[in-house]
Write a protein that holds these residues in place. Structure first.
Motif, short mmCIF file in Angstrom:
data_model
loop_
_atom_site.label_atom_id
_atom_site.label_comp_id
_atom_site.label_asym_id
_atom_site.label_seq_id
_atom_site.Cartn_x
_atom_site.Cartn_y
_atom_site.Cartn_z
N THR A 51 -2.23 13.02 3.48
CA THR A 51 -1.27 14.03 2.99
C THR A 51 0.17 13.72 3.41
O THR A 51 1.11 14.30 2.87
N GLY A 52 0.33 12.84 4.38
CA GLY A 52 1.66 12.52 4.89
C GLY A 52 2.15 13.49 5.95
O GLY A 52 3.26 13.35 6.47
N GLN A 53 1.31 14.47 6.32
CA GLN A 53 1.73 15.47 7.30
C GLN A 53 1.35 15.05 8.72
O GLN A 53 0.19 15.02 9.08
N LYS A 54 2.35 14.74 9.50
CA LYS A 54 2.13 14.38 10.90
C LYS A 54 2.25 15.60 11.81
O LYS A 54 1.62 15.66 12.86
N GLU A 55 3.04 16.58 11.38
CA GLU A 55 3.36 17.72 12.24
C GLU A 55 2.14 18.59 12.53
O GLU A 55 1.18 18.62 11.77
N VAL A 58 -9.28 12.12 15.11
CA VAL A 58 -9.86 11.76 13.80
C VAL A 58 -9.33 12.71 12.72
O VAL A 58 -8.90 12.28 11.65
N LEU A 59 -9.35 14.00 13.03
CA LEU A 59 -8.91 15.00 12.05
C LEU A 59 -7.41 14.87 11.76
O LEU A 59 -6.98 14.95 10.60
N THR A 60 -6.61 14.68 12.81
CA THR A 60 -5.16 14.63 12.60
C THR A 60 -4.75 13.35 11.88
O THR A 60 -3.84 13.37 11.05
N ILE A 61 -5.42 12.22 12.17
CA ILE A 61 -5.03 10.97 11.51
C ILE A 61 -5.42 11.00 10.04
O ILE A 61 -4.68 10.50 9.18
N LEU A 62 -6.57 11.58 9.73
CA LEU A 62 -6.98 11.69 8.32
C LEU A 62 -6.02 12.61 7.57
O LEU A 62 -5.65 12.32 6.42
N ARG A 63 -5.59 13.68 8.20
CA ARG A 63 -4.61 14.58 7.57
C ARG A 63 -3.30 13.84 7.32
O ARG A 63 -2.71 13.94 6.24
N TRP A 64 -2.88 13.07 8.30
CA TRP A 64 -1.61 12.34 8.18
C TRP A 64 -1.67 11.26 7.11
O TRP A 64 -0.78 11.16 6.26
N PHE A 103 0.84 -1.19 0.00
CA PHE A 103 0.00 0.00 0.00
C PHE A 103 0.88 1.24 0.00
O PHE A 103 1.83 1.34 0.78
N ALA A 104 0.57 2.18 -0.86
CA ALA A 104 1.34 3.41 -0.93
C ALA A 104 1.01 4.30 0.25
O ALA A 104 -0.08 4.22 0.83
N PHE A 105 1.96 5.13 0.62
CA PHE A 105 1.73 6.14 1.66
C PHE A 105 2.27 7.47 1.16
O PHE A 105 3.39 7.52 0.65
N PRO A 106 1.54 8.57 1.27
CA PRO A 106 0.20 8.68 1.86
C PRO A 106 -0.86 7.93 1.02
O PRO A 106 -0.67 7.68 -0.15
N TRP A 107 -1.96 7.63 1.67
CA TRP A 107 -3.08 6.99 1.02
C TRP A 107 -3.85 8.00 0.17
O TRP A 107 -3.97 9.16 0.56
N SER A 108 -4.43 7.54 -0.91
CA SER A 108 -5.50 8.32 -1.52
C SER A 108 -6.77 7.97 -0.75
O SER A 108 -6.88 6.87 -0.20
N SER A 109 -7.70 8.88 -0.70
CA SER A 109 -8.93 8.65 0.06
C SER A 109 -9.66 7.41 -0.45
O SER A 109 -10.15 6.60 0.34
N ASP A 110 -9.71 7.24 -1.77
CA ASP A 110 -10.43 6.10 -2.35
C ASP A 110 -9.80 4.77 -1.93
O ASP A 110 -10.51 3.83 -1.56
N VAL A 111 -8.47 4.70 -1.97
CA VAL A 111 -7.79 3.45 -1.60
C VAL A 111 -7.98 3.17 -0.11
O VAL A 111 -8.22 2.02 0.29
#
Length: 304
Positions: A172-176, A163-169, A47-55
């Motif tokens: 988009t790959g942004q954890k910060e 929920v918001l931070t994990i979906l962002r991460w 699985f690629a990271f970051p994820w696309s929403s669909d995947v």
């Protein structure tokens, strides 16, 4: 004679890899007594990271129903060696051990490695891992592995912020930290501090006292149980059972059903979850004793 330690894990973002390597550090620091080997589970089609929403949402039915994918086999060196301890790091996807972990457990290689061997499980999740651990306990028991410890590291922010931070991460790959949102995932402080769990484990292994390891881990903060989230998980498992089976059976309607599931899941998080919280708080006096027993059980390593 050196004791052999195997560290098994799958980590998309690198967070879990950092954690398991920190836990293994006390063993790495004493190479005269310990030989540490790492096995990073790899899918043939990863699985690629970051994820696309669909995947991300499309992995739901296979994740929840524990449908495996093909993995690259462990090395002959790993398969042919007997280990004194296995540190097993895993992620939770949709209230279940992730597809890569399930794929390893169902690969045929796992039983050969895990059988009759002490295992310490380590999860790094948003916050809901309890019933996923119960599913993992079944696999370990069936393979005659000896579960001697469990460590569960979580995002300490409230349910809705995480929920918001994990979906962002994930997308988009942004954890910060950004704007009003804090950093996602397990805090850097806790990741660095996870070395202390390795020290506890190493001490018990050296003293041949792994049967008493879990209480010591609990005393060092390795497992926190939030009764409200246990309730959410139970409701979630019932809902996910219906949705996953529906999507798998209606193959021709899968894209449409996945879209409906996405909408439903967001509604469940933001609408149904608060209702569950209110009901949980109102019934706390009634179910206090039952929930305390449940908490003690989930902190432990036994399987009902």
């Amino acid at each position: 004679m050196q004791k052999n330690i195997l560290v098994i894990y799958y980590s998309q973002t690198g967070q879990l890899e950092d954690i398991v390597k920190n836990v293994a550090q006390p063993f790495e620091n004493n190479k005269e007594e310990y030989n540490v080997t790492y096995y990073n589970i790899q899918l043939k089609e990863d699985f690629a990271f970051p994820w696309s929403s669909d995947v991300f949402f499309n992995t739901f039915p296979e994740s929840y129903l524990q449908i495996p994918s093909e993995i690259h086999p462990p090395s002959e060196n790993i398969l042919n060696k007997k280990y004194d301890l296995i540190i097993f790091g895993y992620q939770v996807w949709y209230l279940t051990p992730s597809i890569p972990i399930i794929s390893f457990l169902k690969s045929g290689y796992a039983e050969n490695i895990l059988k009759n061997t002490p295992v310490v499980t380590i999860s790094a999740t948003r916050n809901m891992w309890m019933l996923s651990q119960e599913k993992l306990k079944v696999y370990l028991k069936d393979m005659k592995a000896q579960l001697v410890g469990n460590i569960a590291l979580v995002d300490r922010h409230d349910n809705y912020t995480s929920v918001l931070t994990i979906l962002r991460w994930l997308t988009t790959g942004q954890k910060e930290k950004s704007g009003l949102l804090p950093a996602a995932g397990v805090s850097d402080e806790e990741i660095k501090g996870s070395v202390k769990y390795g020290e506890v484990i190493e001490r018990h292994l050296k003293n041949n006292d792994l049967n008493n390891l879990q209480p010591d881990l609990i005393n060092n903060g390795a497992v926190e149980i939030r009764p409200f989230l246990v309730r959410v998980e139970k409701v979630g498992n019932k809902i996910f059972t219906v949705w996953s089976n529906l999507i798998i059976k209606k193959k021709e309607k899968r894209p449409l059903l996945i879209k409906f599931f996405k909408v439903y899941l967001m509604a469940a998080i933001w609408v149904i979850s608060p209702v569950v919280l209110v009901l949980h708080l109102l019934t706390t006096p009634i179910f206090w004793v039952k929930r305390q027993k449940q908490k003690k059980y989930l902190q432990g390593i036994n399987l009902k």
